[in-house]
Design a protein around this motif. Structure first.
Motif, PDB file in Angstrom:
ATOM      1  N   SER A   1       0.903   7.787   1.849  1.00 13.88           N
ATOM      2  CA  SER A   1       0.171   6.821   1.018  1.00 13.88           C
ATOM      3  C   SER A   1      -1.212   6.559   1.601  1.00 13.88           C
ATOM      4  O   SER A   1      -2.208   6.537   0.872  1.00 13.88           O
ATOM      5  CB  SER A   1       0.946   5.507   0.914  1.00 13.88           C
ATOM      6  N   TYR A   2      -1.273   6.374   2.923  1.00 14.45           N
ATOM      7  CA  TYR A   2      -2.555   6.111   3.583  1.00 14.45           C
ATOM      8  C   TYR A   2      -3.514   7.281   3.351  1.00 14.45           C
ATOM      9  O   TYR A   2      -4.664   7.086   2.961  1.00 14.45           O
ATOM     10  CB  TYR A   2      -2.337   5.856   5.076  1.00 14.45           C
ATOM     11  N   VAL A   3      -3.022   8.502   3.556  1.00 14.33           N
ATOM     12  CA  VAL A   3      -3.858   9.688   3.359  1.00 14.33           C
ATOM     13  C   VAL A   3      -4.283   9.794   1.894  1.00 14.33           C
ATOM     14  O   VAL A   3      -5.457  10.008   1.592  1.00 14.33           O
ATOM     15  CB  VAL A   3      -3.119  10.969   3.811  1.00 14.33           C
ATOM     16  N   PHE A   4      -3.336   9.648   0.984  1.00 16.66           N
ATOM     17  CA  PHE A   4      -3.642   9.774  -0.441  1.00 16.66           C
ATOM     18  C   PHE A   4      -4.747   8.793  -0.857  1.00 16.66           C
ATOM     19  O   PHE A   4      -5.653   9.150  -1.601  1.00 16.66           O
ATOM     20  CB  PHE A   4      -2.386   9.546  -1.287  1.00 16.66           C
ATOM     21  N   LEU A   5      -4.673   7.571  -0.356  1.00 19.85           N
ATOM     22  CA  LEU A   5      -5.673   6.556  -0.736  1.00 19.85           C
ATOM     23  C   LEU A   5      -7.043   6.825  -0.111  1.00 19.85           C
ATOM     24  O   LEU A   5      -8.047   6.258  -0.542  1.00 19.85           O
ATOM     25  CB  LEU A   5      -5.167   5.160  -0.378  1.00 19.85           C
TER      26      LEU A   5
ATOM     27  N   ASN B   1       0.784  -1.239   0.000  1.00 22.89           N
ATOM     28  CA  ASN B   1       0.000   0.000   0.000  1.00 22.89           C
ATOM     29  C   ASN B   1       0.812   1.284   0.000  1.00 22.89           C
ATOM     30  O   ASN B   1       0.389   2.289   0.567  1.00 22.89           O
ATOM     31  CB  ASN B   1      -1.020   0.008   1.149  1.00 22.89           C
ATOM     32  N   ILE B   2       1.975   1.262  -0.636  1.00 19.74           N
ATOM     33  CA  ILE B   2       2.751   2.482  -0.826  1.00 19.74           C
ATOM     34  C   ILE B   2       2.385   3.047  -2.195  1.00 19.74           C
ATOM     35  O   ILE B   2       2.374   2.320  -3.195  1.00 19.74           O
ATOM     36  CB  ILE B   2       4.270   2.210  -0.725  1.00 19.74           C
ATOM     37  N   VAL B   3       2.063   4.340  -2.228  1.00 18.15           N
ATOM     38  CA  VAL B   3       1.674   4.991  -3.476  1.00 18.15           C
ATOM     39  C   VAL B   3       2.929   5.473  -4.205  1.00 18.15           C
ATOM     40  O   VAL B   3       3.806   6.093  -3.606  1.00 18.15           O
ATOM     41  CB  VAL B   3       0.718   6.175  -3.209  1.00 18.15           C
ATOM     42  N   ILE B   4       2.989   5.162  -5.495  1.00 18.59           N
ATOM     43  CA  ILE B   4       4.104   5.571  -6.346  1.00 18.59           C
ATOM     44  C   ILE B   4       3.531   6.462  -7.439  1.00 18.59           C
ATOM     45  O   ILE B   4       2.739   6.011  -8.271  1.00 18.59           O
ATOM     46  CB  ILE B   4       4.802   4.342  -6.973  1.00 18.59           C
TER      47      ILE B   4
END
Length: 116
Positions: free
Chosen positions: A63-67, A27-30
């Motif tokens: 990443s958590y916030v973005f998702l 769950n890491i956003v790239i």
């Protein structure tokens, strides 16, 4: 003119149209930024190793916030989710959250406001 805290917490963001990103297994956003400037294309033809995309990795919290950004949740709701998941590690909660949201909105253009 300054908005009061209630106004700030009721802002709703959505992911910018056309933004390209991947989410890893953990769950890491790239973020994927296409590198298609004519100079980059030219050097690619000369067999230089210039990647098609520049990749920017968000950290675990980012990443958590973005998702959570879905065009429906308010800043307050995103903060509540963040606090529920990370507890005291997320504090000072709204100061950090607003700083991050402002950065990815104003500097990176990853998100945009749907209200205000």
């Amino acid at each position: 003119m300054h908005r009061n805290n209630q106004d700030i917490l009721s802002i709703i963001f959505k992911i910018s149209d056309g933004l390209e990103y991947e989410v890893s297994i953990d769950n890491i956003v790239i973020m994927l930024e296409k590198q298609d400037h004519k100079i980059q294309k030219f050097f690619r033809k000369l067999k230089f190793r210039i990647p098609e995309y520049k990749k920017t990795y968000l950290d675990e919290y980012g990443s958590y916030v973005f998702l959570l950004i879905d065009g429906m949740k308010t800043v307050k709701e995103i903060g509540e989710n963040l606090e529920a998941k990370y507890g005291d590690k997320a504090h000072p909660l709204y100061e950090r959250l607003l700083l991050f949201l402002n950065h990815i909105h104003v500097n990176c253009h990853y998100i945009e406001k749907t209200n205000f």
